[in-house]
Design an enzyme around this catalytic site. Structure first.
Site, short mmCIF file in Angstrom:
data_model
loop_
_atom_site.label_atom_id
_atom_site.label_comp_id
_atom_site.label_asym_id
_atom_site.label_seq_id
_atom_site.Cartn_x
_atom_site.Cartn_y
_atom_site.Cartn_z
N ASP A 73 -39.34 -18.20 -28.51
CA ASP A 73 -38.83 -18.42 -27.31
C ASP A 73 -38.48 -17.16 -26.81
OD1 ASP A 73 -39.35 -20.83 -26.83
OD2 ASP A 73 -36.37 -21.62 -27.62
N ASP B 289 -26.35 -24.62 -26.74
CA ASP B 289 -25.75 -25.78 -27.23
C ASP B 289 -24.74 -25.29 -29.11
OD1 ASP B 289 -27.89 -25.02 -28.75
OD2 ASP B 289 -28.72 -26.73 -28.63
N ASP C 269 -42.31 -22.37 -33.05
CA ASP C 269 -42.74 -22.16 -31.36
C ASP C 269 -41.63 -21.04 -30.99
OD1 ASP C 269 -43.95 -24.57 -30.31
OD2 ASP C 269 -41.81 -25.25 -31.51
#
Length: 459
Positions: free
Chosen positions: A74, A156, A72
């Site tokens: 981003d 995070d 993926d």
């Protein structure tokens, strides 16, 4: 090569702030534009040429640094979702709690998120799209936009706060992400307890990354997890369902299970299973481990995995105990098993919202366990043709691998599947001599009609 296609593009001078990033040149991190998908790089460069800042960020940068091919991609930018939508006709805006844009390239989706800033302490008392917390500190909305520095500080883990510039091939590190990846450490950005209060799911993410990447959880990041595990009870059941799939279907389910138990999180996800695990630690643990080993193996071999089988295994110990309890109360074994299945799933979906497309197959796998011993007559062939038979058969073998006694049922079904028709008839006939007889139909006695009384004939 992608880097040959993209001409260096000079970004606007960034304002100086208290948090200055460590800038890593290409020879220091050894990443190149070719390590990322062409579409993701195109999105970043196109936004840059439209006058925005745009970087590849998060998991795709982290995975590339440790030698794993990203799945993926981003992009982080100072363009708002609406501005991204205006730039890409093949995009759509999604999300309410966290609004972002998805740019579609066939089956590939590039996720484009606007830089977020830190959070205020406001409660959720209005309906605007600003940042909001509940009384426990959990983030309810997160749509306050900020700078790249702000965005890095609200991410995070340090390993997920690395920004790769496709044009210059530089990496911007606002924390200790690059060093932590080298040390194979998972470290939260900011105060761990406060970050878990903002979003308790971060505890599950720490476990998932530790299992997936074979990293250690840094001490201060790990310390609050056992104390704050109860916070998962406030997370919506639908969101926990998605997180559980990520935990156990990543190809590292065994290690994930071990870490969840170690940090007291497994009991928050599957409370009834955790209770039975304490009562029968050896057999239940073996059943779960073997289920996870099987799942990991199938994923490694690129074979399909259904969550239904996983939930069937995770909840089977609870169902078995509940069924025995109902039978002890006088209920027949078959309805007892069916009632136990209903109760167990009803209780579990309060914590994890298992959708019906998986809860119904889970029940079918359980129901067939009751039918597998009844093989006489045409029952075996009827069961063999059941669309859920193979999953139920695999589940039977799983039960046996954990020490459950089935009187050789698994071996019998293994032989029956591969046997010829004549051998199958012999196997069924042999069962008849062992008490596994089909229920015989009661024959009706022929009705005898009474003789008619005839009048004597006249002479």
């Amino acid at each position: 090569m992608l880097k040959k296609l993209f001409k260096p593009f000079r970004l606007p001078r960034q304002r100086k702030g208290p948090e200055q990033p460590t800038v890593l040149e290409a020879h220091e991190h050894r990443l190149s534009s070719a390590d990322f998908s062409r579409n993701s790089a195109n999105v970043a460069v196109r936004l840059q040429h439209a006058g925005f800042q745009a970087y590849l960020v998060g998991g795709c940068v982290r995975d590339s640094l440790i030698g794993v091919t990203p799945k993926d991609f981003d992009v982080a930018t100072n363009a708002t979702p609406e501005e991204v939508r205006n730039e890409f006709r093949n995009s759509r805006i999604i999300g309410r709690r966290f609004k972002l844009a998805h740019v579609h390239f066939g089956r590939e989706i590039i996720e484009v998120a606007t830089f977020r800033s830190g959070h205020s302490d406001t409660s959720d008392t209005d309906n605007n799209d600003q940042s909001a917390h509940d009384i426990s500190g959990r983030i309810l909305r997160d749509n306050v936009y900020g700078s790249m520095e702000d965005d890095a500080q609200r991410r995070d883990f340090t390993m997920n706060a690395l920004y790769f510039d496709v044009s210059s091939e530089k990496v911007y590190d606002y924390s200790t992400g690059f060093a932590d990846i080298k040390r194979r450490l998972i470290r939260l950005i900011g105060d761990p307890e406060q970050r878990y209060l903002e979003d308790p799911v971060r505890m599950l993410r720490a476990i998932r990354f530790a299992a997936k990447l074979d990293f250690e959880i840094e001490d201060s990041t790990a310390e609050p997890i056992r104390r704050l595990a109860y916070l998962l009870r406030d997370i919506p059941a639908a969101r926990l369902y998605e997180e559980v799939l990520k935990l156990f279907l990543s190809g590292h389910a065994v290690r994930t299970y071990e870490l969840l138990c170690e940090y007291g999180l497994f009991a928050e996800l599957f409370p009834n299973t955790a209770k039975v695990l304490q009562q029968s630690p050896v057999n239940v643990d073996l059943l779960l481990r073997n289920a996870f080993i099987s799942t990991d193996k199938r994923i490694s071999n690129e074979r399909p995995v259904t969550p239904a089988f996983l939930f069937a295994a995770l909840l089977w110990p609870v169902l078995s105990n509940r069924s025995i309890s109902l039978q002890n109360d006088g209920m027949h074994p078959v309805p007892a098993a069916q009632e136990a299945a209903h109760q167990v799933l009803l209780e579990q979906v309060q914590r994890i919202a298992i959708p019906k497309r998986f809860s119904l197959p889970t029940r079918e796998i359980w129901d067939i366990q009751e039918r597998l011993p009844r093989r006489a007559g045409k029952r075996a062939d009827t069961l063999l043709a059941h669309p859920r038979f193979r999953a139920a058969y695999d589940f039977l073998l799983l039960r046996e691998s954990a020490g459950e006694q089935t009187q050789g049922l698994g071996k019998w079904w293994t032989q029956y599947q591969d046997a010829s028709d004549s051998v199958r008839r012999d196997m069924i006939a042999e069962l008849s001599g062992k008490g596994d007889k089909p229920r015989s139909k009661r024959r009706r006695k022929p009705r005898t009609s009474k003789p008619k009384h005839t009048q004597p004939s006249p002479h």
